[in-house]
Design an enzyme around this catalytic site. Structure first.
Site, PDB file in Angstrom:
ATOM      1  N   LYS A   1       0.830  -1.200   0.000  1.00  0.00           N
ATOM      2  CA  LYS A   1       0.000   0.000   0.000  1.00  0.00           C
ATOM      3  C   LYS A   1       0.874   1.263   0.000  1.00  0.00           C
ATOM      4  CE  LYS A   1      -3.898  -2.312   2.336  1.00  0.00           C
ATOM      5  NZ  LYS A   1      -4.910  -2.201   3.424  1.00  0.00           N
TER       6      LYS A   1
ATOM      7  N   TYR B   1     -12.097  -1.905  -3.692  1.00  0.00           N
ATOM      8  CA  TYR B   1     -12.658  -2.137  -2.362  1.00  0.00           C
ATOM      9  C   TYR B   1     -14.185  -1.975  -2.336  1.00  0.00           C
ATOM     10  CZ  TYR B   1      -8.159  -2.480   0.108  1.00  0.00           C
ATOM     11  OH  TYR B   1      -6.941  -2.893   0.580  1.00  0.00           O
TER      12      TYR B   1
ATOM     13  N   ASN C   1      -2.042   0.041   6.964  1.00  0.00           N
ATOM     14  CA  ASN C   1      -1.507  -1.233   7.460  1.00  0.00           C
ATOM     15  C   ASN C   1      -0.630  -1.970   6.441  1.00  0.00           C
ATOM     16  OD1 ASN C   1      -3.521  -2.011   5.770  1.00  0.00           O
ATOM     17  ND2 ASN C   1      -4.694  -3.167   7.279  1.00  0.00           N
TER      18      ASN C   1
ATOM     19  N   HIS D   1      -2.071  -5.442   1.538  1.00  0.00           N
ATOM     20  CA  HIS D   1      -3.342  -6.142   1.340  1.00  0.00           C
ATOM     21  C   HIS D   1      -3.071  -7.618   1.077  1.00  0.00           C
ATOM     22  CE1 HIS D   1      -7.275  -7.220  -0.341  1.00  0.00           C
ATOM     23  NE2 HIS D   1      -6.598  -7.871  -1.275  1.00  0.00           N
TER      24      HIS D   1
ATOM     25  N   GLU E   1      -9.188 -10.606  -7.745  1.00  0.00           N
ATOM     26  CA  GLU E   1      -8.312  -9.457  -7.426  1.00  0.00           C
ATOM     27  C   GLU E   1      -7.046  -9.460  -8.288  1.00  0.00           C
ATOM     28  OE1 GLU E   1      -9.776  -9.027  -2.764  1.00  0.00           O
ATOM     29  OE2 GLU E   1      -7.688  -9.560  -3.198  1.00  0.00           O
TER      30      GLU E   1
HETATM   31  N1  UDP Z   1      -9.842  -0.596   7.272  1.00  0.00           N
HETATM   32  C1  UDP Z   1      -9.918   0.574   8.017  1.00  0.00           C
HETATM   33  N2  UDP Z   1     -10.655   0.553   9.184  1.00  0.00           N
HETATM   34  C2  UDP Z   1     -11.298  -0.549   9.620  1.00  0.00           C
HETATM   35  C3  UDP Z   1     -11.214  -1.737   8.856  1.00  0.00           C
HETATM   36  C4  UDP Z   1     -10.481  -1.721   7.703  1.00  0.00           C
HETATM   37  O1  UDP Z   1      -9.347   1.591   7.633  1.00  0.00           O
HETATM   38  O2  UDP Z   1     -11.955  -0.499  10.681  1.00  0.00           O
HETATM   39  C5  UDP Z   1      -9.051  -0.604   6.023  1.00  0.00           C
HETATM   40  C6  UDP Z   1      -7.680  -1.275   6.194  1.00  0.00           C
HETATM   41  O3  UDP Z   1      -6.742  -0.617   5.351  1.00  0.00           O
HETATM   42  C7  UDP Z   1      -7.973  -2.690   5.725  1.00  0.00           C
HETATM   43  C8  UDP Z   1      -8.932  -2.413   4.560  1.00  0.00           C
HETATM   44  O4  UDP Z   1      -9.742  -1.335   5.015  1.00  0.00           O
HETATM   45  O5  UDP Z   1      -6.785  -3.364   5.321  1.00  0.00           O
HETATM   46  C9  UDP Z   1      -9.820  -3.582   4.196  1.00  0.00           C
HETATM   47  O6  UDP Z   1     -10.489  -4.052   5.361  1.00  0.00           O
HETATM   48  P1  UDP Z   1     -10.595  -5.596   5.677  1.00  0.00           P
HETATM   49  O7  UDP Z   1     -11.553  -5.754   6.800  1.00  0.00           O
HETATM   50  O8  UDP Z   1     -10.865  -6.357   4.413  1.00  0.00           O
HETATM   51  O9  UDP Z   1      -9.135  -5.952   6.251  1.00  0.00           O
HETATM   52  P2  UDP Z   1      -7.939  -6.831   5.628  1.00  0.00           P
HETATM   53  O10 UDP Z   1      -8.566  -7.930   4.811  1.00  0.00           O
HETATM   54  O11 UDP Z   1      -7.101  -5.898   4.782  1.00  0.00           O
HETATM   55  O12 UDP Z   1      -7.173  -7.348   6.802  1.00  0.00           O
HETATM   56 MG    MG Z   2      -9.991  -7.906   3.334  1.00  0.00          MG
END
Ligand code: UDP
Ligand code: MG
Length: 141
Positions: free
Chosen positions: A10, A50, A113, A116, A127
């Site tokens: 990212k 997303y 974070n 992805h 994806e």
């Molecule tokens: N995200 C965020 N706040 C939240 C949850 C998710 O900003 O409370 C963002 C974060 O960058 C995350 C992305 O949205 O990686 C996608 O969320 P997901 O729940 O799919 O998490 P991941 O699969 O990336 O662990």
């Molecule tokens: Mg996810």
């Protein structure tokens, strides 16, 4: 089962100059890189990627962040790739991520974070298709 999964380094990863370190961890964990590129997402393409989260309260912030700088999508292949990659990166929130995971070691917040990872084989396939054409995925070394 040999599986494919999509990683995205990212914008925070690229800006912190830790893309090389994160790629090294991916290589050390035994993943084969089938395709890799550096791109800048627009708000529209970030929102499209997303789209599943469009009703979530963090969607606007997520789209802003993902379009705020360059990303590195990487198509990966390995035995059990989807689950193994999720394990390598750790929980979404770095505060909850296990010691030694990529997010624990490099991420600064739940939003920013670092990386992805696809959450299923099916989503991994779609994806990867979002970022790569079939001829950009090279499996022979
Ligand atoms: N995200 C965020 N706040 C939240 C949850 C998710 O900003 O409370 C963002 C974060 O960058 C995350 C992305 O949205 O990686 C996608 O969320 P997901 O729940 O799919 O998490 P991941 O699969 O990336 O662990
Ligand atoms: Mg996810």
């Amino acid at each position: 089962m040999t599986e494919r999964t999509l990683a995205i380094l990212k914008p925070d990863c690229v800006k912190k100059n830790v893309a090389g370190q994160v790629i090294a961890r991916i290589e050390e964990a035994g993943f084969t890189i089938l395709g890799m590129k550096m791109i800048r997402l627009t708000k529209e393409t970030a929102g499209g990627f997303y789209a599943v989260h469009r009703e979530r309260p963090f969607f606007g912030e997520l789209v802003e962040f993902m379009s705020s700088g360059k990303c590195v999508p990487i198509a990966l292949e390995k035995e059990n790739a989807v689950a193994d990659f999720r394990k390598l990166i750790g929980a979404t929130d770095p505060k909850e991520a296990d010691a030694g995971t990529i997010r624990k070691d490099f991420a600064s917040s739940k939003g920013e974070n670092i990386v992805h990872g696809s959450d299923s084989v099916e989503n991994g396939r779609s994806e990867i298709g979002f970022f790569f054409s079939e001829r950009e995925l090279i499996s022979n070394r």
